[in-house]
Design an enzyme around this catalytic site. Structure first.
Site, PDB file in Angstrom:
ATOM      1  N   GLY A 116       2.774   2.381  11.079  1.00  0.00           N
ATOM      2  CA  GLY A 116       3.908   3.222  10.673  1.00  0.00           C
ATOM      3  C   GLY A 116       4.522   3.455  12.205  1.00  0.00           C
ATOM      4  O   GLY A 116       5.538   4.787  11.703  1.00  0.00           O
ATOM      5  N   HIS A 125      -9.373   1.181   5.271  1.00  0.00           N
ATOM      6  CA  HIS A 125      -7.860   1.811   5.962  1.00  0.00           C
ATOM      7  C   HIS A 125      -8.241   2.703   7.110  1.00  0.00           C
ATOM      8  O   HIS A 125      -8.809   3.232   6.905  1.00  0.00           O
ATOM      9  CB  HIS A 125      -7.054   2.029   4.968  1.00  0.00           C
ATOM     10  CG  HIS A 125      -5.558   2.043   5.347  1.00  0.00           C
ATOM     11  ND1 HIS A 125      -4.892   2.747   6.068  1.00  0.00           N
ATOM     12  CD2 HIS A 125      -4.665   0.972   5.422  1.00  0.00           C
ATOM     13  CE1 HIS A 125      -3.967   2.672   6.434  1.00  0.00           C
ATOM     14  NE2 HIS A 125      -3.630   1.394   5.464  1.00  0.00           N
ATOM     15  N   SER A 155       3.704  -2.410  10.459  1.00  0.00           N
ATOM     16  CA  SER A 155       5.258  -1.848  10.296  1.00  0.00           C
ATOM     17  C   SER A 155       6.267  -3.284  10.282  1.00  0.00           C
ATOM     18  O   SER A 155       7.041  -3.875  10.877  1.00  0.00           O
ATOM     19  CB  SER A 155       5.840  -1.913  11.827  1.00  0.00           C
ATOM     20  OG  SER A 155       5.376  -0.283  12.100  1.00  0.00           O
ATOM     21  N   ASN A 173       1.277  -0.934   0.583  1.00  0.00           N
ATOM     22  CA  ASN A 173      -0.094  -0.265  -0.249  1.00  0.00           C
ATOM     23  C   ASN A 173       1.264   1.397  -0.056  1.00  0.00           C
ATOM     24  O   ASN A 173       1.672   1.588   1.027  1.00  0.00           O
ATOM     25  CB  ASN A 173      -0.886   0.052   1.545  1.00  0.00           C
ATOM     26  CG  ASN A 173      -2.041   0.914   1.797  1.00  0.00           C
ATOM     27  OD1 ASN A 173      -1.785   2.000   0.329  1.00  0.00           O
ATOM     28  ND2 ASN A 173      -2.211   1.210   2.611  1.00  0.00           N
ATOM     29  N   LYS A 183       0.368   4.587  -0.509  1.00  0.00           N
ATOM     30  CA  LYS A 183      -0.305   5.193   0.335  1.00  0.00           C
ATOM     31  C   LYS A 183      -0.306   6.658  -0.252  1.00  0.00           C
ATOM     32  O   LYS A 183       0.261   6.032  -1.820  1.00  0.00           O
ATOM     33  CB  LYS A 183       0.091   5.220   1.807  1.00  0.00           C
ATOM     34  CG  LYS A 183       0.101   4.834   2.046  1.00  0.00           C
ATOM     35  CD  LYS A 183      -0.209   4.131   4.213  1.00  0.00           C
ATOM     36  CE  LYS A 183      -0.347   2.923   4.654  1.00  0.00           C
ATOM     37  NZ  LYS A 183      -0.175   3.114   6.071  1.00  0.00           N
ATOM     38  N   GLU A 196      -4.865  -5.314  10.533  1.00  0.00           N
ATOM     39  CA  GLU A 196      -4.555  -3.644  10.497  1.00  0.00           C
ATOM     40  C   GLU A 196      -4.366  -3.031  12.008  1.00  0.00           C
ATOM     41  O   GLU A 196      -4.644  -2.598  11.868  1.00  0.00           O
ATOM     42  CB  GLU A 196      -4.199  -3.112   9.623  1.00  0.00           C
ATOM     43  CG  GLU A 196      -3.698  -3.447   8.252  1.00  0.00           C
ATOM     44  CD  GLU A 196      -3.131  -2.515   7.277  1.00  0.00           C
ATOM     45  OE1 GLU A 196      -2.001  -2.843   6.853  1.00  0.00           O
ATOM     46  OE2 GLU A 196      -3.858  -1.424   7.010  1.00  0.00           O
ATOM     47  N   GLU A 222      -6.381   4.219   8.314  1.00  0.00           N
ATOM     48  CA  GLU A 222      -6.391   5.951   7.418  1.00  0.00           C
ATOM     49  C   GLU A 222      -7.723   5.811   7.112  1.00  0.00           C
ATOM     50  O   GLU A 222      -8.075   7.940   7.357  1.00  0.00           O
ATOM     51  CB  GLU A 222      -5.043   6.239   6.597  1.00  0.00           C
ATOM     52  CG  GLU A 222      -3.529   6.224   7.409  1.00  0.00           C
ATOM     53  CD  GLU A 222      -2.409   5.933   6.899  1.00  0.00           C
ATOM     54  OE1 GLU A 222      -2.486   5.574   5.545  1.00  0.00           O
ATOM     55  OE2 GLU A 222      -1.829   5.007   7.451  1.00  0.00           O
TER      56      GLU A 222
END
Ligand code: 13P
Length: 250
Positions: A173, A95, A213, A9, A11, A167, A97
């Protein structure tokens, strides 16, 4: 056996030149020697060129999002038919985010899943708890609710085109990963929730990826767990060598 998948991904990274450069580097990697399904999800603006670059490659193409509507007055949005027309096979839905920054609700994600399924786009459906929820011991409950509200309206047939990505938000991250044991525990739970709602067979057949990560130095031990069928990779997917190392970790 379930399909093993490693998906990148990207992003909001890579302009067109950078994207083509990364894809060229990935095309040099010999992914044909592995049974792992390799997927990349570049930004929308790079999808068409990526599709051209990947014509003779085993690498599959995903978008990072889609709009839940067919077409019309939705300024700035991208429809499922548009994605199909540029060679997209998978879509990432839910996701964290999108959930956190863009306030996408379970209700909206359910609509996106319906639209994607209707257009025969395969779905990578992301779920996962935030740190506070884990500290409160609510992570199983949260993940179950995300599945029930966002995905379980799909039919058993439609579920065959769904991949789950667990996730944990606290691991995205941050450099902090779930331990292989924490990942296994949650993946096993997710598989049971799917089996209880659909059938044992569908539970057994659904690929469940871990994301958060994942790097070349930790992928192997995470992927070694029985219910971990691969990874959804953020940062490390932007480097062809790192991404290829992760693919080859199986
Ligand atoms: P990182 O691998 O950068 O933690 O990102 C994970 C992720 O969000 C993939 O969708």
């Amino acid at each position: 056996m379930r399909t093993q998948i490693v998906a990148g991904n990207w992003k909001m990274n890579c302009n067109l030149d950078e994207s083509q450069h990364l894809l060229n580097a990935l095309n040099q990697k010999n992914f044909t020697t592995t049974d792992v399904e390799v997927i990349v999800a570049p930004p929308y603006t790079n999808l068409y060129a990526a599709h051209q670059s990947l014509k003779d490659s085993p690498i599959k193409l995903s978008s990072q999002n889609l709009n839940e509507n067919e077409k019309g007055a939705y300024t700035g949005e991208i429809s499922p038919a548009m994605l199909k027309s540029v060679g997209v096979e998978y879509v990432i839905i839910g996701h964290s985010e999108r959930r956190v920054i863009y306030k996408e609700t379970d209700h909206l994600l359910a609509k996106k899943a319906t639209t994607a399924a209707k257009h025969n786009l395969k779905i990578m459906f992301c779920i996962g708890e935030v740190l506070e929820q884990r500290k409160e011991g609510r992570h199983f409950e949260i993940v179950k609710e995300q599945l029930e509200k966002g995905l379980f309206h799909l039919s058993a047939t439609e579920m065959k085109n769904v991949v789950i990505a667990y996730e944990p938000v606290w691991a995205i991250g941050t450099g902090e990963t779930a331990s292989p044991e924490q990942a296994q525990e949650m993946h096993q739970y997710i598989r049971k929730v799917i089996a209880d709602h659909y059938t044992i067979k569908i539970g057994e057949q659904t690929s469940i990826l871990y994301g958060g990560s994942v790097k070349p130095n930790n992928a192997k031990e995470i992927f070694a767990k029985e219910d971990v069928d691969g990874g959804l990779i953020g940062g490390a997917s932007l480097d062809a060598d790192s991404f290829a190392d992760i693919v080859m970790s199986f």
